[in-house]
Motif scaffolding. Sequence first.
Motif, short mmCIF file in Angstrom:
data_model
loop_
_atom_site.label_atom_id
_atom_site.label_comp_id
_atom_site.label_asym_id
_atom_site.label_seq_id
_atom_site.Cartn_x
_atom_site.Cartn_y
_atom_site.Cartn_z
N TYR A 29 20.30 -43.74 -101.53
CA TYR A 29 20.00 -42.63 -100.64
C TYR A 29 20.95 -41.48 -100.91
O TYR A 29 22.11 -41.68 -101.22
N SER A 30 20.45 -40.28 -100.76
CA SER A 30 21.31 -39.11 -100.95
C SER A 30 22.14 -38.84 -99.70
O SER A 30 23.16 -38.17 -99.76
N LYS A 31 21.67 -39.32 -98.57
CA LYS A 31 22.40 -39.13 -97.33
C LYS A 31 22.59 -40.49 -96.66
O LYS A 31 21.72 -41.34 -96.68
N LEU A 32 23.76 -40.63 -96.08
CA LEU A 32 24.10 -41.86 -95.38
C LEU A 32 24.79 -41.53 -94.06
O LEU A 32 25.44 -40.49 -93.95
N TYR A 33 24.67 -42.41 -93.11
CA TYR A 33 25.54 -42.38 -91.95
C TYR A 33 26.74 -43.25 -92.31
O TYR A 33 26.60 -44.41 -92.70
N MET A 34 27.92 -42.67 -92.19
CA MET A 34 29.15 -43.42 -92.49
C MET A 34 30.06 -43.32 -91.28
O MET A 34 30.27 -42.23 -90.73
N GLY A 35 30.56 -44.44 -90.86
CA GLY A 35 31.38 -44.48 -89.65
C GLY A 35 32.70 -45.18 -89.87
O GLY A 35 32.85 -46.00 -90.79
N TRP A 36 33.65 -44.84 -89.03
CA TRP A 36 34.93 -45.53 -88.97
C TRP A 36 35.01 -46.26 -87.63
O TRP A 36 34.77 -45.67 -86.58
N PHE A 37 35.34 -47.52 -87.73
CA PHE A 37 35.49 -48.35 -86.55
C PHE A 37 36.88 -48.98 -86.58
O PHE A 37 37.48 -49.09 -87.64
#
Length: 124
Positions: A29-37
Amino acid sequence: QAQLVESGGGSVQAGGSLRLSCAASGYPYSKLYMGWFRQAPGKEREGVAAIRTGGGGTVITDSVKGRFTISQAHAENTVYLQMNSLKPEDTAMYYCAAAPYVGSWLDARWYNDWGQGTQVTVSS
């Protein structure tokens, strides 16, 4: 094979700064949701910040707002968590996570892939 590689944890005194990095690879994917937990001993995993890569916005949890910033590096799917004015209560294992779509940006249940974690320790 999707992979998340984190770096940048360590030990600092209260008031100090650290920057965490997370590089995502192997995603189609060219876009991702990326998170810090983060997860402290005896506590539940907590969503700290998230970003939709490619200029899709950011979200920061209230407890770190004004101190932490999430941003995307020039390279696609590499994100940073800049942590300033660190407090002892920020001590935790910090994890990077990614997903092609999330319904709630700081809800860990939406994220498919997780990094190995990096320890952040803040001493008073």
